[in-house]
Every structure is written in structure tokens, then in C-alpha cells.
Write a protein that holds these residues in place. Sequence first.
Motif, PDB file in Angstrom:
ATOM      1  N   THR A 152      19.403  12.060   4.034  1.00 32.55           N
ATOM      2  CA  THR A 152      20.974  11.985   2.864  1.00 32.55           C
ATOM      3  C   THR A 152      19.660  10.613   2.170  1.00 32.55           C
ATOM      4  O   THR A 152      19.440   9.586   2.747  1.00 32.55           O
ATOM      5  N   TYR A 153      19.748  10.611   0.833  1.00 31.79           N
ATOM      6  CA  TYR A 153      19.930   9.459   0.082  1.00 31.79           C
ATOM      7  C   TYR A 153      21.770   8.965  -0.200  1.00 31.79           C
ATOM      8  O   TYR A 153      22.192   8.653   0.367  1.00 31.79           O
ATOM      9  N   PHE A 154      21.241   7.251  -0.936  1.00 27.84           N
ATOM     10  CA  PHE A 154      22.836   6.603  -0.580  1.00 27.84           C
ATOM     11  C   PHE A 154      23.921   7.795  -1.670  1.00 27.84           C
ATOM     12  O   PHE A 154      24.980   8.163  -1.115  1.00 27.84           O
ATOM     13  N   LYS A 155      23.637   7.708  -2.720  1.00 27.76           N
ATOM     14  CA  LYS A 155      25.092   8.245  -3.283  1.00 27.76           C
ATOM     15  C   LYS A 155      25.714   9.427  -3.301  1.00 27.76           C
ATOM     16  O   LYS A 155      25.939  10.162  -2.870  1.00 27.76           O
ATOM     17  N   ASP A 156      24.230  10.166  -2.872  1.00 25.69           N
ATOM     18  CA  ASP A 156      24.817  12.320  -2.152  1.00 25.69           C
ATOM     19  C   ASP A 156      24.834  12.138  -0.323  1.00 25.69           C
ATOM     20  O   ASP A 156      26.519  13.036  -0.343  1.00 25.69           O
ATOM     21  N   GLY A 157      24.794  10.995   0.068  1.00 25.10           N
ATOM     22  CA  GLY A 157      25.089  10.609   1.419  1.00 25.10           C
ATOM     23  C   GLY A 157      26.850  10.261   1.562  1.00 25.10           C
ATOM     24  O   GLY A 157      27.808  11.229   1.848  1.00 25.10           O
ATOM     25  N   ALA A 158      26.633   9.760   0.491  1.00 24.83           N
ATOM     26  CA  ALA A 158      28.467   8.906   0.595  1.00 24.83           C
ATOM     27  C   ALA A 158      29.499   9.750   0.110  1.00 24.83           C
ATOM     28  O   ALA A 158      30.621  10.132   0.424  1.00 24.83           O
ATOM     29  N   LYS A 159      28.591  10.763  -0.994  1.00 22.79           N
ATOM     30  CA  LYS A 159      29.828  11.145  -1.631  1.00 22.79           C
ATOM     31  C   LYS A 159      29.706  12.777  -0.302  1.00 22.79           C
ATOM     32  O   LYS A 159      31.216  13.099  -0.127  1.00 22.79           O
ATOM     33  N   PHE A 160      28.554  13.124   0.472  1.00 28.16           N
ATOM     34  CA  PHE A 160      28.872  14.497   1.479  1.00 28.16           C
ATOM     35  C   PHE A 160      30.011  13.912   2.735  1.00 28.16           C
ATOM     36  O   PHE A 160      30.787  14.466   2.832  1.00 28.16           O
ATOM     37  N   THR A 161      30.521  12.855   3.177  1.00 30.69           N
ATOM     38  CA  THR A 161      31.018  11.858   4.244  1.00 30.69           C
ATOM     39  C   THR A 161      32.502  11.682   3.500  1.00 30.69           C
ATOM     40  O   THR A 161      33.695  12.171   4.684  1.00 30.69           O
ATOM     41  N   ILE A 162      32.687  11.673   2.296  1.00 27.75           N
ATOM     42  CA  ILE A 162      33.621  11.612   1.788  1.00 27.75           C
ATOM     43  C   ILE A 162      34.603  13.626   1.805  1.00 27.75           C
ATOM     44  O   ILE A 162      36.112  13.858   2.089  1.00 27.75           O
ATOM     45  N   LYS A 163      33.634  14.250   2.013  1.00 25.21           N
ATOM     46  CA  LYS A 163      34.104  15.828   2.132  1.00 25.21           C
ATOM     47  C   LYS A 163      34.201  15.841   3.299  1.00 25.21           C
ATOM     48  O   LYS A 163      35.093  16.823   3.846  1.00 25.21           O
ATOM     49  N   ALA A 164      33.207  15.421   3.945  1.00 29.48           N
ATOM     50  CA  ALA A 164      33.234  15.288   4.996  1.00 29.48           C
ATOM     51  C   ALA A 164      34.597  15.579   6.485  1.00 29.48           C
ATOM     52  O   ALA A 164      34.900  16.132   7.331  1.00 29.48           O
ATOM     53  N   LYS A 165      35.708  14.383   5.744  1.00 27.43           N
ATOM     54  CA  LYS A 165      36.723  14.296   6.424  1.00 27.43           C
ATOM     55  C   LYS A 165      37.372  15.134   6.161  1.00 27.43           C
ATOM     56  O   LYS A 165      38.576  15.602   7.183  1.00 27.43           O
ATOM     57  N   ASP A 166      37.714  15.952   5.796  1.00 27.12           N
ATOM     58  CA  ASP A 166      38.548  17.793   5.248  1.00 27.12           C
ATOM     59  C   ASP A 166      38.219  18.379   6.693  1.00 27.12           C
ATOM     60  O   ASP A 166      39.265  19.128   6.541  1.00 27.12           O
ATOM     61  N   PHE A 167      37.096  18.131   6.704  1.00 26.16           N
ATOM     62  CA  PHE A 167      36.769  19.050   8.062  1.00 26.16           C
ATOM     63  C   PHE A 167      37.074  18.297   9.257  1.00 26.16           C
ATOM     64  O   PHE A 167      36.351  18.841  10.789  1.00 26.16           O
ATOM     65  N   LEU A 168      37.486  17.051   8.972  1.00 26.45           N
ATOM     66  CA  LEU A 168      37.308  16.248  10.569  1.00 26.45           C
ATOM     67  C   LEU A 168      38.872  16.435  11.399  1.00 26.45           C
ATOM     68  O   LEU A 168      39.410  15.311  11.436  1.00 26.45           O
ATOM     69  N   THR A 169      39.306  17.581  11.833  1.00 21.63           N
ATOM     70  CA  THR A 169      41.061  17.833  12.214  1.00 21.63           C
ATOM     71  C   THR A 169      40.653  18.369  13.844  1.00 21.63           C
ATOM     72  O   THR A 169      40.008  18.590  14.007  1.00 21.63           O
ATOM     73  N   GLY A 170      42.435  18.453  14.130  1.00 19.97           N
ATOM     74  CA  GLY A 170      42.337  18.943  14.969  1.00 19.97           C
ATOM     75  C   GLY A 170      41.983  18.654  15.696  1.00 19.97           C
ATOM     76  O   GLY A 170      41.355  19.014  17.422  1.00 19.97           O
TER      77      GLY A 170
END
Length: 338
Positions: A152-170
Motif C-alpha cells: 500500500t501507500y501511506f494513507k490507504d494502508g493506514a486506513k486499511f489497518t483500522i478496518k482490519a481490526k474488526d476482523f482480528l477477533t476470536g
Amino acid sequence: KAAKLVVAGKEIVAGVGPAASGEALKVIDVFKPEKLVAISPSATSPALTGAADDNTFWRTIPSDKYQGVVAGEYGFDTLKKKSAGVLYIDNTYGKGLADAFKEKFEKLAGAGTVKAMVAYPDMTDAEVDAYDFTPKATELFKDKPELIFLITYFKDGAKFTIKAKDFLTGGYAPAFLGCDGNYGSDFYKNCDQAVCKDMIGTAPSAPEGDANFKAFRDAYKTQFGGNPEPYAESAYDAAMLIGLAIYKAGKADRALIAGLLRDLSNAPPATASTPAQLTQILADLKAGKDVNFDGASGAVDWDANGDVTKGIYLIWQISQGASGVEAKTIGTKEVKVE
């Protein structure tokens, strides 16, 4: 802009650049009919290796095929991950690096161990602000790969990690691996700090321990008051080699430059020269001697495609430093692609 250079007249004999891989493909189409050489210090896509450039496009930066090898090896050998998912920006740079990583990782871990190759659009900052990464995250995390390679680049990559947190459960907590595209403070200061904690990445590196690079860095500091910008050493070498080709030819002729570049850097090592020895280099050329130019970016040894034959990469890791979140270098790797 490339077209403007071409029509500017025969006084334009070569160019340093372009910076990005996508633009490089377009520039080749413009420069090739005019026999106008371009040497890019920063366009890294493997797609450029096979471009039909008629010997007009060269690089002083290694192809991302090298970075893909380093990332694939690091994910398997050092991080000990047996499966991976790749999120990549859908452009020449992103796809080239993603394919190179997949090839190397699956060579080590086995066919099918890259569970997902997920592309997302190349966007402006405003488009990134409005973009919903949920479908891409759903696809990427569906099979729960142990390693996530972010291209990724900077801004898009950072935004993706914020969304990724929703999937890192259990109990699912994959390792995240980055690349040069997200190696910068705008990424690691704005990414989700829990997701990116201790995240590791790769990036092309200047040869820090090399005497030529040290001399270049010291001269740069004296002239400009700070450390060189990224790829400055590669841009310097590109300009030097164009200048030396003109000197060897005895005139600034577009058609002659490409035919001389490889001779200036792939000669027998017994006559090796460095940027600090410019006076001697010019004297040797005038005397008809061979010159093997080792530059500020290292040995610029070109293959038949105008690619340098090896790359140096640093391994970086996000950490909490004295001045906040930063990326520290934890190692380097030199690689030559098979």
C-alpha cells in the motif's frame, strides 16, 4: 511532460526518471521512437523488465522482484508463517510486487499457501477518505492466513489497518508485513497501533556501509544541510552515467548513449572507479581504458534488460521511540534474483 522533452529539440539527449513505474511505461512509448534514454532511480515494477523499450529504459534501482524475494523469504524463514494473504494496490507497482512475493513464498511454503491476492483501486487522497475497505478485508481474512503482506501507500494502508481490526477477533492475530510503499511516518503514525504493533517491513536501501555512499552522503550534507532524500544516490548515479556516456562518445548524441552505458559499469573489475575518482575516470576514458563505475548506490552492473543485477534491502520494524511511533532498522539483506 515526456512528450514536451521529445519535441524540445535534439538538445535533450537523455533523462533521469521517471519516478513511478506506471509513468515509466508511458514514457517508454514516447522516448523509444526517438532513441532517447531514460534512467529511473525509483521505478521498481518487475513489469518494466520485459517492456519493449528498444534499449532506451534503464534503472539504477533494483526491480521489485528482488523485494518480493526478500519479503517472501522473511515471512517464511524468519517469521515462520506457513500461509499468507496479500493486499495490494492495483497498479503496475502493486501487482508486480504482489506477484513476486507470491512466487517466492509459494516456492518455500508450497503451492496454494498464498490464500488470497486482493487488489484495491489506486486512489487519490480524497477517494481514500471515502473508500470502504470492508469487502477487501472480508476477502483477505476469509481463510485466516498467518501472514498479511500489505502493498500500500501511506494513507490507504493506514486506513486499511483500522478496518482490519474488526476482523482480528476470536484469537486470530496474523503477522503483518509491509513494504517500501508504506515505509514512512504517515503510515506508522496513523495506522491502528494495536494491529501494527511491532509490524515488520522491507524497503530498498542505500549501501550504508559502502565507502562510495558515505562519501556521497557527506557531500550531500555539506551542500544541502541534511541527509539525502530517498533514492537520491540512485538519481546521482543515473546522472553520472549519462554524463560519462556523453564524455566517452565525444558528443551529446541520443543514439550513442544507450550503446555505451553497459560498457561503463560492467567492465573488468581491475579498472574499477568510483564517484570520488571522477578525475581519474575521465582520464581513463580519454586514454581509451575501460571503466567500471561503482556508484553511490553500489555497483551498477546492468543485465540485458537494463536492470541492476542485485539489490540491498533493509528490514524495518515499527516501534515506540523517544519522539513517538517510528520505524527502526533491524537488519539488511542483499539479494540476487535467480
